[in-house]
Design an enzyme around this catalytic site. Structure first.
Site, mmCIF file in Angstrom:
data_model
loop_
_atom_site.group_PDB
_atom_site.id
_atom_site.type_symbol
_atom_site.label_atom_id
_atom_site.label_comp_id
_atom_site.label_asym_id
_atom_site.label_seq_id
_atom_site.Cartn_x
_atom_site.Cartn_y
_atom_site.Cartn_z
ATOM 1 N N HIS A 47 0.780 -1.337 -0.217
ATOM 2 C CA HIS A 47 0.069 -0.060 -0.020
ATOM 3 C C HIS A 47 0.760 1.330 0.040
ATOM 4 C CE1 HIS A 47 -3.874 -1.956 1.806
ATOM 5 N NE2 HIS A 47 -3.250 -2.827 1.080
ATOM 6 N N GLU A 49 1.048 3.986 1.889
ATOM 7 C CA GLU A 49 1.232 4.478 3.188
ATOM 8 C C GLU A 49 2.466 3.516 3.571
ATOM 9 O OE1 GLU A 49 -1.850 3.277 1.882
ATOM 10 O OE2 GLU A 49 -3.369 4.140 3.500
ATOM 11 N N CYS A 77 -6.247 1.713 5.746
ATOM 12 C CA CYS A 77 -6.891 0.584 6.223
ATOM 13 C C CYS A 77 -6.409 0.048 7.503
ATOM 14 C CB CYS A 77 -6.621 -0.488 5.074
ATOM 15 S SG CYS A 77 -4.973 -1.006 5.113
ATOM 16 N N CYS A 80 -2.349 -0.343 7.433
ATOM 17 C CA CYS A 80 -1.981 0.889 7.382
ATOM 18 C C CYS A 80 -1.888 1.587 8.706
ATOM 19 C CB CYS A 80 -2.447 1.735 6.107
ATOM 20 S SG CYS A 80 -1.775 0.847 4.655
#
EC number: 3.5.4.33
Length: 145
Positions: A47, A49, A77, A80
């Site tokens: 992801h 992040e 999410c 993260c």
């Protein structure tokens, strides 16, 4: 946040969910930037992040990011959000709420939960319209295929 939106566009053009992230240090200097890369890297943890947090840690040679600000186009999410808390991030700034998996303020609230080891300052809704429209357009184009 403008740079994060640009990175999200690149991710979307590459077939990824369009999410971009940048990290600036305490002086406002850009030290890390990334975009979603799950499809391209065949990595469920890739992801935007997570990749930006990893890069910032390498630049600073420290996993404590308490003087840093993360700008991301979509509310993080659970994975993260957990990594952000673990990094002791100073400030999280995000664009659009995520009504399905957002765990900063929308579906859950990991930073303020009893099991969080760090209290995180959060600003949501920054450039929200641009961030949301980018995501909606991307998903709409996928549904037409």
């Amino acid at each position: 946040m403008s740079r994060a939106v640009e990175l999200a566009l690149v991710a979307g053009d590459a077939g990824e969910v369009p999410v971009g992230a940048v990290i600036v240090d305490g002086g406002g200097k850009l030290i890390a930037q990334s975009q979603n890369r799950r499809e391209r890297d065949c990595d469920p943890t890739a992801h935007a992040e997570i990749l930006a947090l990893r890069a910032a840690g390498q630049v600073l040679q420290d996993w404590h990011l308490n003087q840093c600000t993360l700008y991301v186009t979509l509310e993080p999410c659970p994975m993260c959000a957990g990594a952000i808390v673990q990094a002791r991030l100073g400030l999280l700034v995000y664009g659009a709420d995520d009504p399905k998996t957002g765990t900063i303020r929308t579906v859950g609230n990991i930073p303020d939960s009893a099991y969080s080891c760090h209290r995180l300052e959060v600003l949501g809704g920054i450039m929200e319209s641009a961030c949301r429209e980018q995501l909606l357009s991307w998903f709409e184009s996928r549904r037409k295929v």
